[in-house]
Write a protein that holds these residues in place. Structure first.
Motif, PDB file in Angstrom:
ATOM      1  N   SER A   1       0.825  -1.202   0.000  1.00  0.00           N
ATOM      2  CA  SER A   1       0.000   0.000   0.000  1.00  0.00           C
ATOM      3  C   SER A   1       0.859   1.252   0.000  1.00  0.00           C
ATOM      4  O   SER A   1       0.625   2.185  -0.776  1.00  0.00           O
ATOM      5  CB  SER A   1      -0.918   0.016   1.230  1.00  0.00           C
ATOM      6  N   GLN A   2       1.872   1.282   0.852  1.00  0.00           N
ATOM      7  CA  GLN A   2       2.695   2.481   0.998  1.00  0.00           C
ATOM      8  C   GLN A   2       3.719   2.633  -0.119  1.00  0.00           C
ATOM      9  O   GLN A   2       4.026   3.751  -0.535  1.00  0.00           O
ATOM     10  CB  GLN A   2       3.387   2.468   2.358  1.00  0.00           C
ATOM     11  N   ALA A   3       4.245   1.521  -0.617  1.00  0.00           N
ATOM     12  CA  ALA A   3       5.274   1.601  -1.657  1.00  0.00           C
ATOM     13  C   ALA A   3       4.699   1.798  -3.046  1.00  0.00           C
ATOM     14  O   ALA A   3       5.324   2.419  -3.910  1.00  0.00           O
ATOM     15  CB  ALA A   3       6.149   0.346  -1.623  1.00  0.00           C
ATOM     16  N   PHE A   4       3.484   1.272  -3.276  1.00  0.00           N
ATOM     17  CA  PHE A   4       2.923   1.308  -4.626  1.00  0.00           C
ATOM     18  C   PHE A   4       1.662   2.154  -4.737  1.00  0.00           C
ATOM     19  O   PHE A   4       1.093   2.288  -5.806  1.00  0.00           O
ATOM     20  CB  PHE A   4       2.618  -0.118  -5.096  1.00  0.00           C
ATOM     21  N   GLY A   5       1.211   2.727  -3.635  1.00  0.00           N
ATOM     22  CA  GLY A   5       0.076   3.623  -3.690  1.00  0.00           C
ATOM     23  C   GLY A   5      -1.247   2.960  -3.998  1.00  0.00           C
ATOM     24  O   GLY A   5      -2.149   3.571  -4.567  1.00  0.00           O
ATOM     25  N   VAL A   6      -1.381   1.682  -3.645  1.00  0.00           N
ATOM     26  CA  VAL A   6      -2.635   0.955  -3.819  1.00  0.00           C
ATOM     27  C   VAL A   6      -3.172   0.621  -2.427  1.00  0.00           C
ATOM     28  O   VAL A   6      -2.488  -0.001  -1.633  1.00  0.00           O
ATOM     29  CB  VAL A   6      -2.426  -0.345  -4.620  1.00  0.00           C
ATOM     30  N   THR A   7      -4.375   1.051  -2.142  1.00  0.00           N
ATOM     31  CA  THR A   7      -4.914   0.858  -0.803  1.00  0.00           C
ATOM     32  C   THR A   7      -5.318  -0.595  -0.582  1.00  0.00           C
ATOM     33  O   THR A   7      -6.203  -1.121  -1.245  1.00  0.00           O
ATOM     34  CB  THR A   7      -6.140   1.759  -0.566  1.00  0.00           C
ATOM     35  N   LEU A   8      -4.637  -1.241   0.348  1.00  0.00           N
ATOM     36  CA  LEU A   8      -4.950  -2.609   0.754  1.00  0.00           C
ATOM     37  C   LEU A   8      -5.042  -2.620   2.268  1.00  0.00           C
ATOM     38  O   LEU A   8      -4.180  -2.069   2.941  1.00  0.00           O
ATOM     39  CB  LEU A   8      -3.862  -3.577   0.278  1.00  0.00           C
ATOM     40  N   THR A   9      -6.072  -3.221   2.797  1.00  0.00           N
ATOM     41  CA  THR A   9      -6.352  -3.142   4.231  1.00  0.00           C
ATOM     42  C   THR A   9      -6.006  -4.432   4.971  1.00  0.00           C
ATOM     43  O   THR A   9      -5.911  -5.505   4.366  1.00  0.00           O
ATOM     44  CB  THR A   9      -7.845  -2.848   4.459  1.00  0.00           C
ATOM     45  N   PRO A  10      -5.848  -4.346   6.299  1.00  0.00           N
ATOM     46  CA  PRO A  10      -5.657  -5.561   7.105  1.00  0.00           C
ATOM     47  C   PRO A  10      -6.807  -6.549   6.934  1.00  0.00           C
ATOM     48  O   PRO A  10      -6.602  -7.759   6.969  1.00  0.00           O
ATOM     49  CB  PRO A  10      -5.579  -5.025   8.533  1.00  0.00           C
ATOM     50  N   GLU A  11      -8.022  -6.028   6.761  1.00  0.00           N
ATOM     51  CA  GLU A  11      -9.169  -6.913   6.562  1.00  0.00           C
ATOM     52  C   GLU A  11      -9.025  -7.718   5.268  1.00  0.00           C
ATOM     53  O   GLU A  11      -9.380  -8.898   5.214  1.00  0.00           O
ATOM     54  CB  GLU A  11     -10.460  -6.095   6.534  1.00  0.00           C
ATOM     55  N   GLN A  12      -8.493  -7.089   4.225  1.00  0.00           N
ATOM     56  CA  GLN A  12      -8.248  -7.810   2.975  1.00  0.00           C
ATOM     57  C   GLN A  12      -7.172  -8.868   3.169  1.00  0.00           C
ATOM     58  O   GLN A  12      -7.255  -9.969   2.607  1.00  0.00           O
ATOM     59  CB  GLN A  12      -7.827  -6.831   1.877  1.00  0.00           C
ATOM     60  N   ALA A  13      -6.164  -8.544   3.958  1.00  0.00           N
ATOM     61  CA  ALA A  13      -5.106  -9.516   4.257  1.00  0.00           C
ATOM     62  C   ALA A  13      -5.693 -10.718   4.977  1.00  0.00           C
ATOM     63  O   ALA A  13      -5.380 -11.872   4.665  1.00  0.00           O
ATOM     64  CB  ALA A  13      -4.016  -8.855   5.106  1.00  0.00           C
ATOM     65  N   MET A  14      -6.560 -10.454   5.968  1.00  0.00           N
ATOM     66  CA  MET A  14      -7.211 -11.539   6.700  1.00  0.00           C
ATOM     67  C   MET A  14      -8.000 -12.419   5.742  1.00  0.00           C
ATOM     68  O   MET A  14      -7.960 -13.657   5.816  1.00  0.00           O
ATOM     69  CB  MET A  14      -8.152 -10.917   7.740  1.00  0.00           C
ATOM     70  N   ASP A  15      -8.717 -11.796   4.836  1.00  0.00           N
ATOM     71  CA  ASP A  15      -9.547 -12.535   3.896  1.00  0.00           C
ATOM     72  C   ASP A  15      -8.702 -13.445   3.011  1.00  0.00           C
ATOM     73  O   ASP A  15      -9.079 -14.583   2.727  1.00  0.00           O
ATOM     74  CB  ASP A  15     -10.335 -11.549   3.035  1.00  0.00           C
ATOM     75  N   LYS A  16      -7.531 -12.957   2.587  1.00  0.00           N
ATOM     76  CA  LYS A  16      -6.668 -13.757   1.725  1.00  0.00           C
ATOM     77  C   LYS A  16      -6.041 -14.925   2.474  1.00  0.00           C
ATOM     78  O   LYS A  16      -5.825 -15.997   1.905  1.00  0.00           O
ATOM     79  CB  LYS A  16      -5.578 -12.877   1.092  1.00  0.00           C
ATOM     80  N   VAL A  17      -5.747 -14.729   3.764  1.00  0.00           N
ATOM     81  CA  VAL A  17      -5.231 -15.837   4.564  1.00  0.00           C
ATOM     82  C   VAL A  17      -6.295 -16.919   4.693  1.00  0.00           C
ATOM     83  O   VAL A  17      -6.016 -18.121   4.590  1.00  0.00           O
ATOM     84  CB  VAL A  17      -4.783 -15.338   5.956  1.00  0.00           C
ATOM     85  N   ILE A  18      -7.528 -16.511   4.914  1.00  0.00           N
ATOM     86  CA  ILE A  18      -8.634 -17.471   5.002  1.00  0.00           C
ATOM     87  C   ILE A  18      -8.779 -18.228   3.682  1.00  0.00           C
ATOM     88  O   ILE A  18      -8.921 -19.454   3.670  1.00  0.00           O
ATOM     89  CB  ILE A  18      -9.941 -16.744   5.357  1.00  0.00           C
ATOM     90  N   GLU A  19      -8.739 -17.508   2.558  1.00  0.00           N
ATOM     91  CA  GLU A  19      -8.839 -18.157   1.240  1.00  0.00           C
ATOM     92  C   GLU A  19      -7.754 -19.205   1.065  1.00  0.00           C
ATOM     93  O   GLU A  19      -8.016 -20.316   0.594  1.00  0.00           O
ATOM     94  CB  GLU A  19      -8.723 -17.117   0.128  1.00  0.00           C
ATOM     95  N   LYS A  20      -6.530 -18.850   1.444  1.00  0.00           N
ATOM     96  CA  LYS A  20      -5.405 -19.770   1.288  1.00  0.00           C
ATOM     97  C   LYS A  20      -5.657 -21.077   2.036  1.00  0.00           C
ATOM     98  O   LYS A  20      -5.450 -22.167   1.493  1.00  0.00           O
ATOM     99  CB  LYS A  20      -4.126 -19.108   1.801  1.00  0.00           C
ATOM    100  N   HIS A  21      -6.121 -20.982   3.278  1.00  0.00           N
ATOM    101  CA  HIS A  21      -6.352 -22.181   4.075  1.00  0.00           C
ATOM    102  C   HIS A  21      -7.516 -23.011   3.528  1.00  0.00           C
ATOM    103  O   HIS A  21      -7.452 -24.241   3.500  1.00  0.00           O
ATOM    104  CB  HIS A  21      -6.604 -21.791   5.531  1.00  0.00           C
ATOM    105  N   LEU A  22      -8.558 -22.354   3.091  1.00  0.00           N
ATOM    106  CA  LEU A  22      -9.703 -23.086   2.550  1.00  0.00           C
ATOM    107  C   LEU A  22      -9.343 -23.796   1.249  1.00  0.00           C
ATOM    108  O   LEU A  22      -9.748 -24.941   1.029  1.00  0.00           O
ATOM    109  CB  LEU A  22     -10.869 -22.123   2.324  1.00  0.00           C
ATOM    110  N   LEU A  23      -8.597 -23.127   0.380  1.00  0.00           N
ATOM    111  CA  LEU A  23      -8.202 -23.743  -0.886  1.00  0.00           C
ATOM    112  C   LEU A  23      -7.217 -24.891  -0.660  1.00  0.00           C
ATOM    113  O   LEU A  23      -7.257 -25.900  -1.370  1.00  0.00           O
ATOM    114  CB  LEU A  23      -7.596 -22.693  -1.815  1.00  0.00           C
ATOM    115  N   ARG A  24      -6.349 -24.741   0.323  1.00  0.00           N
ATOM    116  CA  ARG A  24      -5.417 -25.829   0.639  1.00  0.00           C
ATOM    117  C   ARG A  24      -6.186 -27.072   1.071  1.00  0.00           C
ATOM    118  O   ARG A  24      -5.905 -28.179   0.605  1.00  0.00           O
ATOM    119  CB  ARG A  24      -4.453 -25.381   1.743  1.00  0.00           C
TER     120      ARG A  24
END
Length: 217
Positions: free
Chosen positions: A85-108
């Motif tokens: 977010s800070q280096a590339f100027g694209v807003t990404l939130t902790p909530e989005q990070a949480m969601d992606k971790v959940i996706e990873k575990h479910l897909l695994r």
């Protein structure tokens, strides 16, 4: 096995999202990209050490699950999102990070249950292919990241990025399963067909989320 000859930077997929919604090809030969890579690594290194215990993620989670997400894993993902977010100027939130971790575990879990998880040999070969592509056309962005993190080429690709590339293969294997179940329509282009299967994958992910609960410990 489908092979990519580009870096998917975690949404930059591998560096941030660990495969999924965003992709990033080799950076242009712009001197500023080296500094941008350094900035990403600096912010990541600072952020990954922060205490996240006070963040209100428990609202997203429920107990009684056969899968767990460690605080360390969550911290790493949030650090990647924050750095991106800070280096590339694209807003990404902790909530989005949480969601992606959940996706990873479910897909695994889904891939293991359906015998779709890539073998160690396939994972190593996939990363080797991408590393070799990088060596043919070195990116200042990646050079900056490796320089700031103090990692060799092998450490960067096989350790720092491994998790994302492994998940990328899981997603590709599941998409191939979906393609076997959903035939190509008449006059449908290969690109449209692939995009339709990506939409099917997203529907599968939403169904998995609706029927599963994950716990941060």
């Amino acid at each position: 096995m489908m092979k990519y000859t580009r870096i998917v930077v975690a949404s930059l997929t591998v560096l941030v999202l660990s495969a999924g919604t965003l992709s990033h090809t080799w950076a242009k030969k712009d001197p500023d990209e080296f500094e941008r890579g350094q900035k990403y690594a600096q912010i990541y290194t600072e952020t990954v050490k922060m205490d996240r215990a006070s963040l209100p993620f428990n609202a997203f989670l429920q107990k009684n699950t056969d899968m767990t997400i460690t605080q360390e894993e969550l911290n790493d993902k949030i650090a990647r999102y924050t750095a991106y977010s800070q280096a590339f100027g694209v807003t990404l939130t902790p909530e989005q990070a949480m969601d992606k971790v959940i996706e990873k575990h479910l897909l695994r879990k889904y891939a293991l249950e359906h015998h779709l998880y890539p073998s160690e040999k396939e994972i190593i070969q996939h990363i080797e292919d991408i590393k070799n592509s990088y060596l043919q056309d070195r990116s200042p962005l990646i050079e900056g990241m490796m320089d700031e993190l103090g990692l060799s080429v092998d450490e960067f690709f096989f350790d720092f990025l491994r998790d994302g590339y492994e998940e990328e293969l899981v997603r590709l294997n599941i998409i191939n399963k979906l393609k076997a179940e959903h035939k190509k329509w008449n006059n449908e282009s290969d690109n449209d067909y692939h995009n339709r299967m990506i939409e099917e994958l997203q529907r599968l992910i939403e169904n998995l989320k609706n029927n599963s609960h994950l716990l941060v410990k």
